[in-house]
Design a protein around this motif. Structure first.
Motif, short mmCIF file in Angstrom:
data_model
loop_
_atom_site.label_atom_id
_atom_site.label_comp_id
_atom_site.label_asym_id
_atom_site.label_seq_id
_atom_site.Cartn_x
_atom_site.Cartn_y
_atom_site.Cartn_z
N ASP A 58 39.66 50.63 51.93
CA ASP A 58 40.24 49.32 52.17
C ASP A 58 41.89 49.48 51.57
O ASP A 58 42.66 48.87 51.94
CB ASP A 58 39.76 48.15 51.23
CG ASP A 58 38.44 47.84 52.05
OD1 ASP A 58 38.33 48.13 53.06
OD2 ASP A 58 37.71 46.95 51.38
N ALA A 59 41.93 50.34 50.39
CA ALA A 59 43.06 50.63 49.81
C ALA A 59 44.12 51.33 50.79
O ALA A 59 45.48 50.94 50.97
CB ALA A 59 43.19 51.29 48.76
N LEU A 71 45.24 49.18 53.57
CA LEU A 71 46.15 48.02 53.07
C LEU A 71 47.49 48.59 52.37
O LEU A 71 48.33 48.00 51.95
CB LEU A 71 45.66 47.11 51.98
CG LEU A 71 44.20 46.04 52.34
CD1 LEU A 71 43.95 45.56 51.09
CD2 LEU A 71 44.85 44.94 53.22
N LYS A 72 47.56 49.91 52.34
CA LYS A 72 48.71 50.63 51.97
C LYS A 72 48.80 50.45 50.53
O LYS A 72 50.12 50.19 50.00
CB LYS A 72 49.85 50.48 52.75
CG LYS A 72 49.76 50.96 54.48
CD LYS A 72 51.14 50.57 55.04
CE LYS A 72 51.20 51.51 56.54
NZ LYS A 72 49.73 51.01 57.31
N GLN A 73 47.74 50.44 49.66
CA GLN A 73 47.75 50.23 48.35
C GLN A 73 47.12 51.46 47.62
O GLN A 73 46.26 51.07 46.85
CB GLN A 73 46.99 48.64 47.86
CG GLN A 73 47.96 47.51 48.54
CD GLN A 73 47.02 46.29 48.44
OE1 GLN A 73 45.99 46.30 47.72
NE2 GLN A 73 47.55 45.19 48.74
N VAL A 74 47.42 52.49 47.89
CA VAL A 74 46.81 53.80 47.24
C VAL A 74 47.47 54.05 46.03
O VAL A 74 47.02 55.15 45.36
CB VAL A 74 46.92 54.94 48.38
CG1 VAL A 74 46.38 54.72 49.54
CG2 VAL A 74 48.68 55.12 48.44
N ASP A 75 48.28 53.05 45.32
CA ASP A 75 48.60 53.29 43.80
C ASP A 75 47.44 53.21 43.07
O ASP A 75 47.40 53.71 41.81
CB ASP A 75 49.57 52.31 43.62
CG ASP A 75 49.26 50.91 43.74
OD1 ASP A 75 49.02 50.65 44.87
OD2 ASP A 75 49.47 50.19 42.96
N THR A 76 46.35 52.73 43.45
CA THR A 76 45.13 52.58 42.59
C THR A 76 44.26 53.62 42.52
O THR A 76 43.14 53.78 41.94
CB THR A 76 44.17 51.38 43.06
OG1 THR A 76 43.99 51.56 44.40
CG2 THR A 76 45.03 50.00 43.00
N TYR A 99 48.38 61.66 45.54
CA TYR A 99 48.41 60.11 44.98
C TYR A 99 49.23 60.16 43.51
O TYR A 99 48.96 59.78 42.80
CB TYR A 99 47.25 59.32 44.66
CG TYR A 99 46.61 59.43 46.15
CD1 TYR A 99 47.15 58.70 47.20
CD2 TYR A 99 45.54 60.19 46.62
CE1 TYR A 99 46.20 58.73 48.42
CE2 TYR A 99 44.54 60.23 47.65
CZ TYR A 99 45.08 59.30 48.74
OH TYR A 99 44.42 59.20 50.00
N TYR A 127 50.69 58.48 41.52
CA TYR A 127 51.19 56.95 40.80
C TYR A 127 50.42 57.10 39.54
O TYR A 127 49.84 58.13 39.03
CB TYR A 127 50.40 56.06 41.71
CG TYR A 127 50.81 56.11 43.19
CD1 TYR A 127 52.12 55.74 43.41
CD2 TYR A 127 49.91 56.51 44.01
CE1 TYR A 127 52.34 55.91 44.93
CE2 TYR A 127 50.19 56.74 45.35
CZ TYR A 127 51.55 56.31 45.70
OH TYR A 127 51.68 56.13 47.23
N ARG A 175 44.84 49.92 36.78
CA ARG A 175 43.81 49.18 37.32
C ARG A 175 42.59 49.98 37.54
O ARG A 175 41.82 50.05 38.72
CB ARG A 175 44.24 48.46 38.44
CG ARG A 175 45.08 47.11 38.46
CD ARG A 175 45.76 46.63 39.54
NE ARG A 175 46.26 47.35 40.58
CZ ARG A 175 46.58 47.27 41.66
NH1 ARG A 175 45.81 46.19 42.58
NH2 ARG A 175 46.92 47.98 42.66
#
Length: 459
Positions: free
Chosen positions: A89-90, A93-98, A212, A214, A218
């Motif tokens: 899902d990340a 949604l292009k939210q791979v900073d998590t 990644y 980052y 979270r």
């Protein structure tokens, strides 16, 4: 999570034989790395172990590796599936900073579960010598960690590094196991295996952080997915239980060996089944490089066009394209795996002799090969159900496989040695048949599932 499969497919489609070999070789490690490590370790010790340590020490090493492998995959199964869904899902949604934080949190949870389960078992129930007990505990932690890190393998693009990590780790483990085994017996062998596992785990972790880059943030956000996707967590647990339950039941067969404390195994059955399961590596490799990537392109086009308000005619064409791609891919998989299965069964006496097994294991080995054939087909069918988010159907077939494997293995084990392995084979066949019927029904009704059954706005 088709991810790295697209990169490997480009490599395999190069206009030279080397590209094809490299593509499929990398895929073998990526799709089967942790599992291949354990089975090859056991097979290698069966071949050269008698020159390394006494038989009693070899038995301790073997039982530790088997226990840690099977119970770690069951323990981390729910965690791995939930984390895989969260990462997918990340990425979407292009939210791979998590991703870095999720990896550390997953490792922490896995290690915590390992401490709460393997810790008391080895301390109070194993009766292992203290040095061996500590080595076994470290081994369990490392195997759990590799299962967790493997979540990221399909999402990584550096396939050369992944293959190098597993290849170098296996070689290092083999050499260290032999070297330390000669010096320190079974305890040294476990520590030798730990050296290779640690190298694999830390190399993969480093690669994930490089992929990644980052800040860690979270870290426990993924835990909310356990409440949202509780059925997915159960699939991870039940599915792994289903694969291993026949081995555990056979540990109560009359021919079982009580190794130490509560640790019992049936070496003849376990080794025959583990080697038989290696026959599915070609199918797993083909699935990663060709089948999943080809299906995913049609799958993506189907839902992308729906989101872009495509006409019914275009949706129908995409629907037919998905079915056609799956049928053609299934045909290729059945031909490949069927050929491997047939050759293995035909050459079983030669293979058993070459691998240092007993001729009494030929029957179990052949049943295991047939069971592995249908198990890999069941696995692929389950993945198709997962793609269409049909979690309850998927959970149902996993529960069926667990009950069938447990019940049929118990039934045939009571019929005597000649029937050992038949329960696993028949359970895999029946589970695949059920999963196929449910997946075929879902594919036939795919537009309805997309617009109604899986549409939250109409529930």
């Amino acid at each position: 999570m088709a991810g790295i499969g697209f990169t490997l497919r480009k490599l395999a489609r190069r206009d030279d034989l080397l590209g094809v070999l490299q593509g499929y070789a990398h895929s073998a490690f990526i799709s089967s790395g942790p599992w291949m490590f354990t089975i090859l370790a056991i097979a290698g010790i069966n071949l050269v172990g008698r020159d390394v340590a006494p038989e009693a020490e070899l038995m301790l090493f073997r039982v530790v590796i088997i226990y840690n492998f099977c119970f770690s995959v069951v323990l981390t199964g729910p965690l791995v599936l939930i984390a895989t869904r969260y990462l997918a899902d990340a990425i979407y949604l292009k939210q791979v900073d998590t991703a870095p934080g999720m990896l550390l949190a997953n490792l922490g949870v896995a290690y915590g579960l390992a401490a709460l389960t393997a810790g008391p078992f080895y301390l109070f129930l194993s009766d292992l010598p203290p040095a061996m007990m500590h080595a076994a505990l470290v081994n369990f932690f490392l195997v759990c960690g590799i299962w967790v890190v493997s979540i990221f393998l399909s999402a990584l693009k550096d396939y050369v590094m992944v293959t190098t990590a597993f290849g170098a780790g296996m070689l290092l483990s083999f050499l260290a196991t032999i070297g330390l085994g000669v010096a320190f017996g079974g305890t040294g062998m476990v520590w030798g295996g730990n050296i290779g596992l640690a190298g694999i785990q830390f190399a993969l972790i480093a690669r994930v952080f490089a992929e990644y880059p980052y800040k860690v943030a979270r870290i426990f956000a993924f835990l909310s997915y356990f409440r949202r996707y509780w059925d997915l967590a159960l699939i991870g647990l039940v599915g792994n239980l289903a694969v291993w339950v026949d081995k555990w039941i056979m540990w109560s067969a009359p021919e079982r060996e009580v190794v130490t404390g509560s640790m019992v195994i049936y070496t003849a059955y376990d080794s025959a089944m583990f080697i038989a399961c290696l026959t599915i590596v070609p199918a797993l490799t083909m699935f990663t490089v060709n089948v999943e990537t080809r299906f995913f392109e049609r799958y993506q086009a189907f839902y992308r066009d729906i989101q872009q308000h495509a006409t019914y005619a275009q949706i129908a064409r995409n629907h037919k394209a998905i079915i056609r791609a799956l049928l053609e891919s299934a045909r290729n998989l059945v031909i490949l795996q069927g050929a491997v299965c047939a050759i293995t069964i035909f050459l079983a006496p030669t293979l058993v002799s070459a691998l240092g097994l007993s001729y009494t294991q030929i029957g179990m080995f052949r049943f295991g090969t047939l069971g592995a054939f249908f198990q890999v087909l069941f696995m692929f069918t389950s993945i198709i159900l997962a793609y269409f988010d049909l979690r309850l159907r998927n959970l149902f077939v996993q529960v069926f496989y667990l009950v069938a494997n447990a019940g049929l293995t118990t039934l045939f084990s009571e019929l005597g040695f000649a029937w050992y392995g038949y329960g696993y084979f028949l359970a895999s066949l029946l589970a695949f048949a059920l999963a196929y019927l449910l997946a075929a029904d879902a594919l036939r009704r795919l537009p309805f599932i997309a617009f109604v059954a899986n549409n939250p706005s109409v529930r």
